[in-house]
Design a protein around this motif. Structure first.
Motif, PDB file in Angstrom:
ATOM      1  N   VAL A 114       0.964  -1.065   0.007  1.00 29.81           N
ATOM      2  CA  VAL A 114      -0.092   0.052   0.054  1.00 29.81           C
ATOM      3  C   VAL A 114       0.879   1.264   0.000  1.00 29.81           C
ATOM      4  N   ALA A 115       2.026   1.260   0.692  1.00 26.76           N
ATOM      5  CA  ALA A 115       2.633   2.572   0.902  1.00 26.76           C
ATOM      6  C   ALA A 115       3.365   2.864  -0.302  1.00 26.76           C
ATOM      7  N   ILE A 116       4.054   1.709  -1.116  1.00 21.92           N
ATOM      8  CA  ILE A 116       4.716   1.781  -2.339  1.00 21.92           C
ATOM      9  C   ILE A 116       3.571   2.355  -3.271  1.00 21.92           C
ATOM     10  N   THR A 117       2.664   1.830  -3.504  1.00 22.09           N
ATOM     11  CA  THR A 117       1.290   2.070  -4.448  1.00 22.09           C
ATOM     12  C   THR A 117       1.111   3.802  -4.175  1.00 22.09           C
ATOM     13  N   LEU A 118       0.854   4.043  -3.006  1.00 17.79           N
ATOM     14  CA  LEU A 118       0.439   5.340  -2.338  1.00 17.79           C
ATOM     15  C   LEU A 118       1.649   6.274  -2.849  1.00 17.79           C
ATOM     16  N   ARG A 119       2.773   6.162  -2.625  1.00 17.28           N
ATOM     17  CA  ARG A 119       3.958   7.048  -2.771  1.00 17.28           C
ATOM     18  C   ARG A 119       3.885   7.334  -4.402  1.00 17.28           C
ATOM     19  N   MET A 121      -8.532   2.565  -4.430  1.00 24.81           N
ATOM     20  CA  MET A 121      -6.929   1.476  -4.619  1.00 24.81           C
ATOM     21  C   MET A 121      -6.657   0.867  -3.207  1.00 24.81           C
ATOM     22  N   VAL A 122      -6.684   1.400  -2.076  1.00 27.44           N
ATOM     23  CA  VAL A 122      -6.425   0.897  -1.015  1.00 27.44           C
ATOM     24  C   VAL A 122      -7.131  -0.274  -0.601  1.00 27.44           C
ATOM     25  N   LEU A 123      -8.571   0.138  -0.597  1.00 31.96           N
ATOM     26  CA  LEU A 123      -9.449  -0.984  -0.313  1.00 31.96           C
ATOM     27  C   LEU A 123      -9.484  -2.223  -1.313  1.00 31.96           C
TER      28      LEU A 123
END
Length: 148
Positions: free
Chosen positions: A30-35, A137-139
Motif C-alpha cells: 500500500v505504501a509503495i503504491t500510494l507513494r 485503490m487501498v480498499l
C-alpha cells in the motif's frame, strides 16, 4: 477526511484477522503504491480534490533563456518522498531539508523566500492527501490481499 475515517474503520475490522507478517507485506505494498500515486499527482500539479495548484507569483526578475521547471520536481523524487510500513500501518512523508518547504506549501504558511530574504505568504498546495481513487485503490489492495 470522513471518507478516510470510514475506510479505516472498514479495513481495521478485516485486518484484525491477519497475522503480523502478512499485515506488514500489505502495508508495504500500500505504501509503495500510494507513494507512486502521490508523486504522479504532484507532477500533475493537482490537489487531492482535483483542483489545480495555485499558480506561482510572477517573478520580478526573469532570467533570459532559462528553462522553467514544474514546481516540486525534486520533492516528489524517492530521495525526499519516502514510504514506511510496518504491521500497524503505512506512512508517506517528506524527509530531510525539503520537509520545511513541503510543510509551508501543504498548509499555506508564511516563509522566507530565501535565506535572509523577504517573507512571503504561500498559497496552500496540498502535496499529500488522499484522492477518491487512492481510497478505492487501498480498499482494493486490502480485499485482494484478504481474498488471495
Amino acid at each position: 477526511m470522513n471518507n478516510l475515517l470510514d475506510l479505516q474503520a472498514q479495513v481495521a475490522g478485516l485486518l484484525t484477522q491477519v497475522d503480523a507478517p502478512a499485515r506488514r507485506r500489505l502495508a508495504r505494498e500500500v505504501a509503495i503504491t500510494l507513494r507512486r500515486s502521490q508523486a504522479q499527482r504532484i507532477a500533475q500539479q493537482r490537489n487531492p480534490d482535483g483542483s489545480a495548484y495555485a499558480a506561482r507569483k510572477p517573478q520580478l526578475r526573469e532570467k533570459g533563456g532559462r528553462i522553467r521547471r514544474a514546481m516540486f520536481a525534486r520533492l516528489r523524487t524517492a530521495r525526499y518522498l519516502k514510504q514506511r510500513a510496518d504491521a500497524d500501518g503505512a506512512v508517506i512523508e517528506f524527509t530531510g531539508r525539503v520537509l520545511r518547504v513541503a510543510r509551508v506549501h501543504q498548509f499555506g504558511l508564511r516563509d522566507r523566500v530565501r535565506r535572509n530574504g523577504p517573507e512571503a505568504d504561500y498559497p496552500q498546495r496540498q502535496l499529500l492527501g488522499f484522492t477518491e481513487a487512492e481510497e478505492r485503490m487501498v480498499l482494493d489492495l486490502v480485499l485482494a490481499h484478504l481474498g488471495g
